[in-house]
Design an enzyme around this catalytic site. Structure first.
Site, PDB file in Angstrom:
ATOM      1  N   HIS A   1      32.400  29.783  30.986  1.00 33.37           N
ATOM      2  CA  HIS A   1      33.414  30.177  31.960  1.00 33.37           C
ATOM      3  C   HIS A   1      33.253  29.399  33.260  1.00 33.37           C
ATOM      4  CE1 HIS A   1      33.932  33.630  29.258  1.00 33.37           C
ATOM      5  NE2 HIS A   1      35.108  33.788  29.830  1.00 33.37           N
TER       6      HIS A   1
ATOM      7  N   LYS B   1      32.871  33.153  38.000  1.00 32.59           N
ATOM      8  CA  LYS B   1      32.804  34.410  37.242  1.00 32.59           C
ATOM      9  C   LYS B   1      31.546  35.175  37.631  1.00 32.59           C
ATOM     10  CE  LYS B   1      33.120  36.277  32.561  1.00 32.59           C
ATOM     11  NZ  LYS B   1      34.111  37.281  32.921  1.00 32.59           N
TER      12      LYS B   1
HETATM   13  P1  NAD Z   1      39.516  37.067  42.147  1.00 33.22           P
HETATM   14  O1  NAD Z   1      38.264  37.218  42.948  1.00 33.22           O
HETATM   15  O2  NAD Z   1      40.362  35.848  42.343  1.00 33.22           O
HETATM   16  O3  NAD Z   1      40.469  38.348  42.425  1.00 33.22           O
HETATM   17  C1  NAD Z   1      40.007  39.666  42.564  1.00 33.22           C
HETATM   18  C2  NAD Z   1      40.865  40.325  43.639  1.00 33.22           C
HETATM   19  O4  NAD Z   1      40.571  41.722  43.668  1.00 33.22           O
HETATM   20  C3  NAD Z   1      40.586  39.779  45.051  1.00 33.22           C
HETATM   21  O5  NAD Z   1      41.809  39.359  45.649  1.00 33.22           O
HETATM   22  C4  NAD Z   1      39.959  40.970  45.782  1.00 33.22           C
HETATM   23  O6  NAD Z   1      40.320  41.014  47.152  1.00 33.22           O
HETATM   24  C5  NAD Z   1      40.549  42.150  45.013  1.00 33.22           C
HETATM   25  N1  NAD Z   1      39.744  43.378  45.082  1.00 33.22           N
HETATM   26  C6  NAD Z   1      38.445  43.552  44.696  1.00 33.22           C
HETATM   27  N2  NAD Z   1      38.090  44.843  44.893  1.00 33.22           N
HETATM   28  C7  NAD Z   1      39.175  45.483  45.384  1.00 33.22           C
HETATM   29  C8  NAD Z   1      39.436  46.831  45.790  1.00 33.22           C
HETATM   30  N3  NAD Z   1      38.492  47.785  45.728  1.00 33.22           N
HETATM   31  N4  NAD Z   1      40.672  47.145  46.236  1.00 33.22           N
HETATM   32  C9  NAD Z   1      41.622  46.200  46.321  1.00 33.22           C
HETATM   33  N5  NAD Z   1      41.439  44.900  45.963  1.00 33.22           N
HETATM   34  C10 NAD Z   1      40.233  44.553  45.504  1.00 33.22           C
HETATM   35  O7  NAD Z   1      39.074  37.237  40.625  1.00 33.22           O
HETATM   36  P2  NAD Z   1      39.895  36.801  39.308  1.00 33.22           P
HETATM   37  O8  NAD Z   1      39.480  35.447  38.864  1.00 33.22           O
HETATM   38  O9  NAD Z   1      41.343  37.090  39.526  1.00 33.22           O
HETATM   39  O10 NAD Z   1      39.291  37.825  38.244  1.00 33.22           O
HETATM   40  C11 NAD Z   1      39.450  39.227  38.405  1.00 33.22           C
HETATM   41  C12 NAD Z   1      38.822  39.941  37.207  1.00 33.22           C
HETATM   42  O11 NAD Z   1      39.563  39.642  36.021  1.00 33.22           O
HETATM   43  C13 NAD Z   1      37.368  39.528  36.898  1.00 33.22           C
HETATM   44  O12 NAD Z   1      36.641  40.680  36.509  1.00 33.22           O
HETATM   45  C14 NAD Z   1      37.516  38.583  35.705  1.00 33.22           C
HETATM   46  O13 NAD Z   1      36.352  38.536  34.900  1.00 33.22           O
HETATM   47  C15 NAD Z   1      38.668  39.241  34.992  1.00 33.22           C
HETATM   48  N6  NAD Z   1      39.403  38.424  34.014  1.00 33.22           N
HETATM   49  C16 NAD Z   1      39.803  39.069  32.896  1.00 33.22           C
HETATM   50  C17 NAD Z   1      40.541  38.408  31.948  1.00 33.22           C
HETATM   51  C18 NAD Z   1      40.991  39.153  30.718  1.00 33.22           C
HETATM   52  O14 NAD Z   1      41.609  38.546  29.817  1.00 33.22           O
HETATM   53  N7  NAD Z   1      40.716  40.451  30.649  1.00 33.22           N
HETATM   54  C19 NAD Z   1      40.852  37.044  32.132  1.00 33.22           C
HETATM   55  C20 NAD Z   1      40.430  36.414  33.281  1.00 33.22           C
HETATM   56  C21 NAD Z   1      39.714  37.110  34.252  1.00 33.22           C
END
Ligand code: NAD
Length: 272
Positions: free
Chosen positions: A159, A163
């Site tokens: 990844h 991550k």
């Molecule tokens: P990122 O850091 O770009 O985005 C996360 C966002 O959440 C940020 O903007 C942050 O400000 C916000 N946030 C965090 N805690 C918060 C809260 N308590 N209240 C409000 N906002 C809050 O991260 P990303 O790359 O977008 O990834 C997010 C998640 O998705 C990760 O856990 C990643 O592993 C997961 N993900 C899952 C899949 C899937 O297929 N399930 C695919 C890709 C990423």
């Protein structure tokens, strides 16, 4: 229960993040969905349109999840925040009659057990999807099939370097499925004379998992099976975040039809 003929009212948590903005852009183009609420502690107070692009609705990004949901009355939640925040949001959504789709990864068995219990108590269904890519769900299904005949297996997951959790939720779910499916005991790994700590990966349910983190990667996994004189490699690559969007929409459309709180998109894709 929401009227099935109108668009699904969606709250997007983590709406200003990488996955959140991609999700907002995908849902905004689809008449099946109406984004009624966007929550993110970054960019709070700004317009979602300014953060996620011109097709996004012109609604404010809100900071507090519970009060925002009370005010905007969504049917479903899609959460791409962090593991800890997603668990809190899912519990809050279940208590408010909003069906959660959790995309943030890193949920523990304990988190899942708590959400299953809460879902039973409230009668509101939900789903945790460690990987929304249809090809990744198929990779896991094929690995589950292969494990019945080839018990010796290792997982290599790769990844991007931002991550936070390791191993990935997909690797753990793949290992769970393999462990449930295999009929024979795998050959014990040779671990003497390790010259570098961790060189054989982390072992979960007798399956070594190797986590690579590098800039340039998105989300990739290879499941390597070894047999006598043969190798089988099942590999999936997400090349950009659009790979997750069809699965996100399928999960949102179907989550309210589920029984209880479940794990994995396969519970929807292969339910019949
Ligand atoms: P990122 O850091 O770009 O985005 C996360 C966002 O959440 C940020 O903007 C942050 O400000 C916000 N946030 C965090 N805690 C918060 C809260 N308590 N209240 C409000 N906002 C809050 O991260 P990303 O790359 O977008 O990834 C997010 C998640 O998705 C990760 O856990 C990643 O592993 C997961 N993900 C899952 C899949 C899937 O297929 N399930 C695919 C890709 C990423």
């Amino acid at each position: 229960m929401a009227d099935e003929t109108r668009a699904l009212r969606v709250v997007v948590a983590g709406a200003a993040g990488r996955m959140g903005t991609t999700t907002v852009q995908a849902l905004a183009l689809d008449p099946d969905f109406e984004i009624v609420c966007a929550v993110d502690r970054a960019h709070a107070g700004e317009s979602l349109r300014a953060v996620a692009g011109p097709k996004a609705p012109d609604i404010p990004i809100r900071e507090k999840f519970g009060v925002s949901v009370d005010e905007t009355k969504p049917d479903v939640l899609i959460d791409f925040t962090t593991h800890a925040s997603a668990v809190e949001h899912a519990a809050s959504a279940l208590r408010r009659g909003v069906a959660p789709v959790i995309g943030a990864t890193g949920l523990t068995q304990h988190d899942i057990a708590e959400l299953k219990l809460l879902s039973e108590e409230t009668g509101v269904p939900g789903i945790y999807v460690p990987n929304f890519a249809i090809g990744a769900v198929l990779m896991m299904r094929f690995a589950e099939m292969a494990a019945r005949w080839l018990p010796d297996v290792e997982i290599l997951e790769m990844h991007h370097d931002r991550k936070l959790d390791a191993p990935s939720g997909t690797a753990i779910l793949t290992a769970d499925l393999i462990a449930e499916s295999r009929k024979c005991v795998p050959t014990p790994p040779v671990t003497q004379n390790l010259k570098v700590e961790g060189a054989r990966g982390g072992v979960y349910k007798d399956i070594p998992i190797h986590s690579v983190r590098l800039p340039g990667l998105v989300a990739h996994q290879a499941v390597l099976f070894g047999g006598k004189g043969e190798l089988l490699t099942i590999r999936h690559d997400s090349l950009d975040r659009s790979s997750f969007m069809e699965g996100v929409k399928i999960a949102l459309r179907n989550v309210r039809k589920l029984q209880g709180f479940v794990v994995g998109l396969d519970k929807i894709l292969f339910k019949s």
